[in-house]
Design an enzyme around this catalytic site. Structure first.
Site, PDB file in Angstrom:
ATOM      1  N   LYS A 118       1.828 -39.458-104.779  1.00 49.04           N
ATOM      2  CA  LYS A 118       0.663 -39.253-103.676  1.00 49.04           C
ATOM      3  C   LYS A 118       1.274 -38.322-102.774  1.00 49.04           C
ATOM      4  O   LYS A 118       2.466 -38.271-102.564  1.00 49.04           O
ATOM      5  CB  LYS A 118       0.609 -40.797-103.053  1.00 49.04           C
ATOM      6  CG  LYS A 118      -1.054 -40.721-102.362  1.00 49.04           C
ATOM      7  CD  LYS A 118      -1.965 -40.945-103.395  1.00 49.04           C
ATOM      8  CE  LYS A 118      -3.218 -41.183-103.168  1.00 49.04           C
ATOM      9  NZ  LYS A 118      -3.984 -41.871-104.115  1.00 49.04           N
TER      10      LYS A 118
HETATM   11  N1  GLU Z   1      -6.725 -40.088-105.731  1.00 46.63           N
HETATM   12  C1  GLU Z   1      -7.056 -40.833-106.675  1.00 46.63           C
HETATM   13  C2  GLU Z   1      -6.709 -42.436-106.964  1.00 46.63           C
HETATM   14  O1  GLU Z   1      -5.977 -42.668-105.861  1.00 46.63           O
HETATM   15  C3  GLU Z   1      -6.838 -40.188-108.103  1.00 46.63           C
HETATM   16  C4  GLU Z   1      -5.681 -39.809-108.599  1.00 46.63           C
HETATM   17  C5  GLU Z   1      -5.519 -38.782-109.919  1.00 46.63           C
HETATM   18  O2  GLU Z   1      -6.719 -38.545-110.385  1.00 46.63           O
HETATM   19  O3  GLU Z   1      -4.504 -38.466-110.278  1.00 46.63           O
HETATM   20  O4  GLU Z   1      -6.339 -43.094-107.896  1.00 46.63           O
END
Ligand code: GLU
Length: 428
Positions: A118
């Site tokens: 993240k």
């Molecule tokens: N930000 C999204 C999540 O929390 C998507 C992450 C992604 O597609 O890599 O799942």
């Protein structure tokens, strides 16, 4: 369990964050249930790698402002790490580290060949101009360049970021390596190698899970009502998909306020209202309400689709929903979880409920690597198939082992990663 007493809790860099403590507590709980090897537990309770960067940019007023940005990779055991980039004032190292850990479990539950990551920048994107956002995104990308890559770490959108943000990241990375590299990010505009249906994927996945849960409790869509907290990408698509299936959305909130309508909010009209730049709480097709109070309204399905730690020990006992569908990451604290365990609320845990986004991100990455693109029907059909498979796997473990849906999901995910770690062994 008291986190401060546990010898495995990493301190102090992540450990002071309540969000990170929450992620570690969840891991400790499942470790006990599945008898996880202590050495693996210790490794999994910390990120593999974390980077903190200063992001100085020229603001429109001529001054320079330095934002702080983060990228945390929790695990690269199963493949490149995967996860969104968040622009929000609450972003800090602990929050990002927790979200990265949850991404590992999410990818594992869906059986995707990714670990969790993240990133984010502490900022208020609503107060930045397009130019400021572009400069901030490009400089941030440049700063984290050494640790991202199509086979290393693949960012995506999250709260406060969108397709345009991903296009800037893709361009900045491509300029640096010297060729167009769409596979560096997912959630891109379609014309740059994005995947049809990626924008809607998280909300769709939430609704696929809700439909299964409604069957479990024996309520038809036409007789169900929903309350949705958050009207960003996840909340808005969830409302649209619920309305399409005949579920009445009776209350919605966002960061500026909330509305209710016991007859069901007209979602298409609300979207038009918001597209005109007006506030949700000013929508004439509903009555203004208190954003906290809608969480405890009687409804069939409650969908927290905003930030972490919304269902806490203070409001958990007052929930009057039959299904809690966690569209957000980490909306329910472990203390609230304990209270909910004594209720008959059916919980669809975040790592399952909102996994549709990263699942279609996986489809996007595969298409970009192969330079061979799928049509919308293929994307949606495959998404539904994978979501239902994961839902029923978790449900089966929950029933057979008499675990909550969260513990069942976590146990599947943690076991998978632990097995891969054991197989690969410790380097050197
Ligand atoms: N930000 C999204 C999540 O929390 C998507 C992450 C992604 O597609 O890599 O799942």
């Amino acid at each position: 369990m008291d986190t401060n007493n546990h010898k495995n809790l990493p301190k102090p860099i992540y450990g002071e964050s309540p969000v990170f403590q929450m992620a570690v507590l969840q891991l400790l709980e499942v470790a006990e249930v599945i008898g996880l090897d202590q050495n693996i537990l210790e490794r999994l309770s910390k990120p593999k790698r974390a980077m903190v960067v200063s992001v100085p940019i020229r603001m429109d007023n001529g001054k320079t402002h330095t934002f702080i940005g983060y990228r945390v990779q929790h695990s690269l055991t199963s493949g490149p790490s995967k996860g969104g980039i968040r622009y929000h004032p609450s972003v800090d190292i602990g929050e990002v580290a927790a979200l990265a850990m949850w991404m590992t479990w999410k990818c594992a539950i869906m059986n995707l060949p990714f670990g969790g990551a993240k990133g984010g920048i502490a900022c208020d994107p609503d107060k930045l101009s397009m130019g400021e956002k572009e400069r901030m995104t490009r400089r941030f990308t440049e700063e984290i360049l050494p640790i991202i890559g199509p086979r290393m770490d693949v960012p995506a959108p999250d709260l406060g970021t969108d397709e345009q943000t991903m296009a800037w990241i893709m361009d900045t990375y491509s300029m640096s390596v010297g060729y167009a590299c769409p596979e560096i990010v997912t959630g891109k505009p379609i014309e740059l190698g994005g995947c049809i249906g990626r924008r809607e994927a998280t909300g769709r996945g939430v609704v696929y899970c809700i439909m299964q849960a409604l069957q479990e409790i024996g309520v038809s869509a036409g007789n169900a009502t929903a309350v949705v907290q958050g009207y960003g990408n996840v909340g808005a698509v969830t409302c649209q998909e619920l309305a399409m299936r005949g579920v009445k959305v009776i209350a919605i909130s966002d960061r500026y306020g909330a509305i209710t309508n016991p007859e069901g909010i007209d979602i298409a009209a609300l979207n038009k209202h918001m597209a005109d730049g007006k506030l949700l709480k000013e929508f004439p097709g509903g009555r203004e309400a208190d954003a906290n109070e809608i969480l405890t309204m009687p409804c069939t399905v409650l969908v927290p689709a905003a930030l972490e730690r919304q269902i806490t020990e203070n409001n958990a006992a007052q929930l009057k929903c039959r299904i809690l569908a966690e569209g957000a990451n980490g909306p329910t604290t472990p203390e609230a979880d304990k209270i909910l365990a004594d209720s008959d609320i059916f919980i669809i845990p975040d790592i399952l409920c909102n996994a549709g986004g990263v699942t279609v991100s996986y489809f996007e990455w595969v298409q970009d690597m192969a330079q061979f693109f799928w049509d919308e029907a293929q994307v949606n059909q495959k998404l539904e198939q994978l979501m239902l498979k994961a839902f029923h796997q978790v449900r089966t473990v929950a029933k057979e082992s008499k675990l909550s849906m969260r513990l069942a999901g976590m146990s599947l995910a943690v076991k998978k990663v632990a097995q891969e770690k054991k197989r690969r062994g410790l380097y050197p």
